[in-house]
Write an enzyme that holds these catalytic residues in place. Structure first.
Site, PDB file in Angstrom:
ATOM      1  N   ARG A   1       0.825  -1.211   0.000  1.00  0.00           N
ATOM      2  CA  ARG A   1       0.000   0.000   0.000  1.00  0.00           C
ATOM      3  C   ARG A   1       0.860   1.263   0.000  1.00  0.00           C
ATOM      4  NH1 ARG A   1      -4.835  -2.240   4.013  1.00  0.00           N
ATOM      5  NH2 ARG A   1      -5.982  -3.278   2.337  1.00  0.00           N
TER       6      ARG A   1
ATOM      7  N   TYR B   1      -5.225  -1.031  -7.102  1.00  0.00           N
ATOM      8  CA  TYR B   1      -4.275  -1.896  -6.382  1.00  0.00           C
ATOM      9  C   TYR B   1      -4.497  -1.862  -4.870  1.00  0.00           C
ATOM     10  CZ  TYR B   1      -0.793  -2.732 -10.115  1.00  0.00           C
ATOM     11  OH  TYR B   1      -0.123  -3.156 -11.229  1.00  0.00           O
ATOM     12  N   GLU B   2      -4.257  -3.014  -4.251  1.00  0.00           N
ATOM     13  CA  GLU B   2      -4.186  -3.125  -2.788  1.00  0.00           C
ATOM     14  C   GLU B   2      -5.403  -2.546  -2.074  1.00  0.00           C
ATOM     15  OE1 GLU B   2      -1.910  -5.096  -2.237  1.00  0.00           O
ATOM     16  OE2 GLU B   2      -1.028  -4.789  -4.207  1.00  0.00           O
ATOM     17  N   GLY B   3      -6.559  -2.717  -2.687  1.00  0.00           N
ATOM     18  CA  GLY B   3      -7.777  -2.155  -2.127  1.00  0.00           C
ATOM     19  C   GLY B   3      -8.083  -0.819  -2.779  1.00  0.00           C
TER      20      GLY B   3
ATOM     21  N   GLN C   1      -9.977   1.597   1.000  1.00  0.00           N
ATOM     22  CA  GLN C   1      -9.071   2.342   1.883  1.00  0.00           C
ATOM     23  C   GLN C   1      -9.856   3.311   2.771  1.00  0.00           C
ATOM     24  OE1 GLN C   1      -5.877   1.511   2.000  1.00  0.00           O
ATOM     25  NE2 GLN C   1      -6.123   0.109   0.282  1.00  0.00           N
TER      26      GLN C   1
END
Length: 601
Positions: A296, A439-441, A446
């Site tokens: 993240r 990406y990554e949530g 987030q």
């Protein structure tokens, strides 16, 4: 042709003058060798590698893309050779422990190098970037044997790593994951399942790939509480630590994507592949968060990278491109028209890119200092850094990628029609940047993490730790009349942050959907406040340097002018976000789902 030059002067300004990295390193355990001279030498060499080796490959990677045939992925011309130079230069080992072959230097120093690599060629930088997440996960949760077997090769760069989470049916909801792990008599596990969207899952740049894989044991409870984490190498490792037979893991295909063509995004098939449990059974998601948090912050860096790349190229173009005359009279009368940098709206776009890029740099490197402290500080220092990091990680990831994409789009806009043409590189920057908000949530995920888990579930304690830092800063500089416009506005919006949080919390007690309804606007509001804090800090340093009679008047004056632009043009966006997030959930949820579209007359 697009170019990249490492912004060494601004990196030095942020890390040395604003954040005081020399003082940070002086009291950081095991960081004695990170002297200013050594740091400067490392950054100079990193800049050369980014500018001379990686930047020229950026367009090649986009044009050629990765090729897939019979399970084999071939990377674009020059990628493999650049990786060999990267390994030979010792770059993978920079910020890892000496016990596993690393150089033992602080993570924050590695982040400075990573920024230059990321900006010069994001697609290429993803290959070693994913490896750092694998390294951090094994370092934090692996056994001594696993560290010696896998971590040493990852640290040297001989092998690379991946994270294998997502499956086609579950996306972010990992509780729905189906990949299975069957215990074997030798203590290993047979991993069976298919993972999708695996960046750098297969390639020709390194001798082995170490996959960090989420899977379920046969007796695992349902949902996220029943997920375990496994090390699954592409090639098995023999008793001497060298790669042996090919494991039962293969690439089924690579995706055809909007951008980042130079990086292989793979469908990975695990057909009874031999894997090894890392960490405790059914606690895999907890272990994987080490990887995910690393990723993240890495993705937050992507937002900064695309903003910086857009800024550098659009400023150069705006100085050179002649179009129309200034409204207040010719600025280059000897030329057929004035350069477009004289026009106010072009200035608006350039200053927005500059404010987000340089403000984002301060946030990223502040976070990297927190990582240093979390790894090397005292117990109390680690606890404080961990709490601050838990708050700032979703803000950095989502806010910097949203503003990075805005900056990339504005970069294209500065070029006008030429920005839409491939040869200038601006449309590639937009395409490459777009994935960062997924990406990554996603930004929404987030935002839920920030408002729901990090703020409301701690009853605001995590938020208060940071707002107190801002309050203390404002109190310290309240008496300086030259800084009043920054300090008074920062103090006000900092208080509004806390007030808005309380109002949303009260609404959420009656209806939990209020959290989801407010979350993205809340995150963006938070991001603007955080960057306002760093721009105020940068303004304080710039004013001090000007008072002292610096030779770099232009540099420091530009900092104050950019801070003024940020406070007067960008920080007011918080007002719109505040109104939206406090408007309630009804305007989102009142409509019947069948009424979203009426297609037939």
């Amino acid at each position: 042709m697009p170019e990249y030059k490492a912004p060494l002067r601004d990196i030095k300004f942020v890390t040395e003058e604003v954040l005081d990295f020399p003082g940070h390193y002086a009291k950081l355990a095991g960081a004695e060798e990170a002297t200013p001279d050594m740091v400067a030498a490392i950054l100079e060499e990193g800049a050369k590698f980014a500018e001379r080796v990686l930047s020229p490959l950026n367009r090649i990677g986009d044009q050629q893309g990765c090729q897939f045939k019979d399970g084999v992925v071939t990377t674009p011309d020059g990628f493999k050779e650049a990786y060999q130079q990267y390994v030979e230069g010792g770059w993978p080992s920079l910020s890892h422990p000496e016990s596993v072959g690393g150089q033992g230097l602080p993570d924050s120093l590695g982040m400075m190098v990573t920024e230059m690599i990321a900006t010069s060629n994001w697609s290429w930088g993803m290959y070693p970037g994913l490896s750092h997440g694998a390294m951090n996960t094994i370092e934090s949760h692996g056994t001594d044997e696993q560290k010696q077997t896998y971590l040493t090769k990852l640290v040297s760069g001989e092998w690379t790593g991946t994270m294998c989470l997502t499956e086609s049916h579950c996306g972010t909801d990992l509780g729905m994951m189906k990949t299975k792990a069957e215990p074997q008599a030798d203590g290993s596990y047979a991993i069976t399942g298919t993972k999708i969207f695996i960046s750098a899952g297969e390639h020709d740049m390194a001798g082995n790939i170490v996959h960090i894989v989420l899977a379920r044991l046969p007796d695992a409870p349902a949902g996220t509480k029943g997920i375990s984490l496994f090390i699954v190498p592409k090639f098995s490792v023999d008793g001497s630590g060298e790669k042996g037979e090919r494991n039962q893991v293969s690439c089924g295909s690579i995706e055809h994507k909007m951008g980042i063509h130079g990086n292989a995004t793979c469908v990975m098939n695990f057909d009874g592949a031999k894997g090894f449990l890392i960490g405790e059974a059914n606690r895999g998601l907890n272990c994987m968060f080490t990887f995910m948090n690393t990723a993240r912050i890495g993705t937050a860096l992507q937002g900064l990278a695309h903003a910086e790349w857009a800024l550098q190229n659009s400023v150069a173009y705006a100085k050179d491109r002649l179009q129309m005359r200034s409204l207040s009279g010719p600025k280059a009368p000897e030329k057929a028209a004035d350069p477009i940098i004289v026009h106010p709206d072009v200035r608006r776009m350039l200053l927005t890119q500059k404010a987000f890029s340089e403000g984002g740099r301060a946030l990223i490197h502040y976070c990297s200092m927190l990582v240093d402290t979390m790894k090397r500080g005292s117990a109390d220092e680690k606890a404080e850094a961990d709490e601050l990091m838990s708050l700032l990680t979703p803000i950095a990831k989502a806010f910097l990628t949203e503003t990075g994409f805005e900056s990339a789009n504005q970069g294209l806009q500065v070029f006008g029609g030429h920005g839409y043409i491939a040869e200038w590189g601006m449309e590639q920057n937009v395409r490459d940047c777009r994935i960062s908000m997924l990406y990554e949530g996603t930004t929404g995920i987030q935002a839920l993490d920030l408002l729901g888990r990090k703020v409301l579930m701690t009853q605001g304690a995590t938020l208060r730790r940071f707002t107190k830092i801002i309050h203390k800063f404002c109190k310290e500089h309240k008496g300086d009349k030259r800084l009043k416009s920054y300090i008074s506005a920062l103090d006000k919006v900092n208080s509004e942050w806390g007030d808005a949080t309380m109002k949303i919390g009260m609404k959420a007690m009656r209806n939990k959907d209020e959290v989801g309804a407010a979350s993205v606007d809340y995150l963006m509001f938070s991001g603007y406040v955080v960057l306002a804090y760093f721009w105020a800090r940068m303004a304080v340093v710039a004013q001090t340097k000007l008072d002292e009679g610096t030779d770099e008047v232009g540099f420091y004056k530009a900092k104050l002018q950019t801070a003024t632009f940020y406070y007067e043009r960008l920080l007011p966006r918080t007002k719109a976000h505040a109104e939206a997030m406090l408007s309630g959930a009804d305007n989102l949820l009142a409509m019947d789902e069948d009424n979203f579209l009426f297609l037939n007359a």
